[in-house]
Enzyme design. Structure first.
Site, short mmCIF file in Angstrom:
data_model
loop_
_atom_site.label_atom_id
_atom_site.label_comp_id
_atom_site.label_asym_id
_atom_site.label_seq_id
_atom_site.Cartn_x
_atom_site.Cartn_y
_atom_site.Cartn_z
N HIS A 125 1.18 -1.29 0.02
CA HIS A 125 0.17 0.37 -0.37
C HIS A 125 0.92 1.25 0.15
O HIS A 125 0.29 1.86 0.06
CB HIS A 125 -0.90 0.01 1.22
N ASP A 151 0.12 -7.70 1.40
CA ASP A 151 0.64 -6.52 2.00
C ASP A 151 1.81 -6.30 2.06
O ASP A 151 2.81 -6.04 2.66
CB ASP A 151 0.00 -5.77 3.24
N GLN A 170 1.30 6.48 12.31
CA GLN A 170 0.84 6.91 10.92
C GLN A 170 2.37 7.43 10.80
O GLN A 170 3.64 7.85 11.66
CB GLN A 170 0.91 8.59 11.20
N GLY A 171 2.94 6.47 9.46
CA GLY A 171 4.27 6.60 8.66
C GLY A 171 5.38 5.50 9.10
O GLY A 171 6.41 5.54 8.79
N ASP A 172 5.00 4.85 9.64
CA ASP A 172 5.48 2.92 9.57
C ASP A 172 5.20 2.16 9.05
O ASP A 172 6.22 1.58 8.83
CB ASP A 172 5.97 2.20 11.05
N SER A 173 4.71 2.85 7.78
CA SER A 173 3.49 1.28 7.19
C SER A 173 5.37 0.47 6.56
O SER A 173 6.19 1.61 6.14
CB SER A 173 3.03 2.01 6.35
#
Length: 266
Positions: free
Chosen positions: A78, A123, A210-213
Site C-alpha cells: 500500500h 501487503d 502513522q508513517g511506519d507502514s
C-alpha cells in the site's frame, strides 16, 4: 476504522524536506491513505542507537522499509504504485537521524508490488535501488512460522502519538504477539489470519503509527540474529487498548518474496 499506517500526499514534500536537512517537521495531524481513510512513528518507543538496526530504511513517500538485499527494500504494497519502472522514490539509509551528514540516499529504479494486491492482504512490495548499498547489513526474512510468536521489535520514523508529527530520529519498541483469534475478535473479523500477524498490548500504549507502514517487525532467531517476521500494515488508530498492530506475515509470503527478488536481480 483506520487501515493503513502510511502518509501520502500533503506530507510527502515535508518528509523530503526533513530528509534533506531542513527545520524540524511540523506535519498535519493526519493524511489520507490510497483508499481515502485516515492512516496510522512508534508510540511508546525509545531512541534507537546509531547502527543498532542498520537495515532500516526511510522512504520518501512517508513509509518505512527494510534492506532485503543490497539492491532491494522490502516494504508494504500500500506504500507503492503498480509494478513497473519507478524512479520517484528516495531511500534514506545508514543513519538514525534523517538529517545526519552520514546518511545514504539512493533513488529507486523499479517497484514490484505483490501480484493480486487489492487493498486487503498481500501487503508487501519490493523496491529496487538504482545502486546497491553494500556497507549495511540486510535483514533476512522468516521462511517458516517458527518465529511468528513471542516478543517482537518494531522501529520507525513515524508519529510518536496518534495524529502526531513524523520523527527526525528513529524510535524502537517491543510488542508481544497477539493470537489470530484474539486479534480477529478485536477487529470484528477483518483479519486475514493466514496472511497477517498481530502484535501489541491489550492495554495499548505501544504500537507502530502513522508513517511506519512498510517497516519491519523483527526478533532474534535461534542464532541470536535479527529476522523479519512482519511488515507494518494497518490498525485502528495507534496504541489504542485492544487494537493491536496488524502486520503482513512474512513467513507466509517468503517463497513469493524470494521469487520476486530473484526476478529483480537479487
Amino acid at each position: 476504522m483506520v487501515r493503513w499506517r502510511t502518509l501520502t500526499g500533503l506530507l510527502t514534500a515535508a518528509l523530503a524536506a526533513v530528509t534533506a536537512g531542513s527545520l524540524t517537521l511540523t506535519a498535519p495531524a493526519a493524511a489520507s491513505a490510497p483508499d481515502g481513510t485516515i492512516t496510522p512513528n512508534v508510540v511508546g518507543g525509545t531512541p534507537a542507537a546509531q547502527g543498532e538496526f542498520p537495515f532500516m530504511v526511510r522512504l520518501s513517500m512517508g513509509c518505512g522499509g527494510a534492506l532485503y538485499s543490497p539492491r532491494l527494500v522490502l516494504t508494504a504494497a500500500h506504500c507503492v504504485g503498480a509494478t513497473g519502472t519507478n524512479t520517484s522514490i528516495t531511500a534514506t539509509l545508514g543513519a538514525v537521524d534523517l538529517q545526519s551528514s552520514s546518511r545514504i540516499t539512493v533513488r529507486s529504479n523499479y517497484v514490484y508490488r505483490a501480484p493480486g494486491y487489492n487493498g486487503a492482504g498481500k501487503d508487501w512490495a519490493l523496491i529496487r535501488l538504482a545502486t546497491p548499498v553494500t556497507n549495511l547489513a540486510t535483514l533476512p526474512i522468516a521462511t517458516t512460522t517458527a518465529y511468528d510468536s513471542g516478543t517482537f521489535t518494531v522501529a520507525g520514523w513515524g508519529a510518536a502519538r496518534e495524529g502526531g508529527a513524523q520523527q527526525r530520529y528513529l524510535l524502537k519498541a517491543n510488542v508481544p504477539f497477539v493470537s489470530d483469534s484474539v486479534c480477529n475478535s478485536n477487529y470484528g473479523g477483518d483479519l486475514i489470519a493466514a496472511e497477517e500477524i498481530c502484535a501489541g498490548y491489550a492495554g495499548g500504549g505501544t504500537d507502530t503509527c502513522q508513517g511506519d507502514s512498510g517497516g519491519p517487525m523483527f526478533r532474534r532467531d535461534a542464532n541470536n540474529a535479527w529476522i523479519q517476521v512482519g511488515i507494518v500494515s494497518w490498525g485502528n488508530g495507534c496504541a489504542r487498548p485492544n487494537y493491536p498492530g496488524v502486520y503482513t506475515q512474512v513467513s507466509y509470503f517468503a517463497p513469493a518474496i524470494a521469487s520476486a527478488a530473484a526476478s529483480l536481480g537479487g
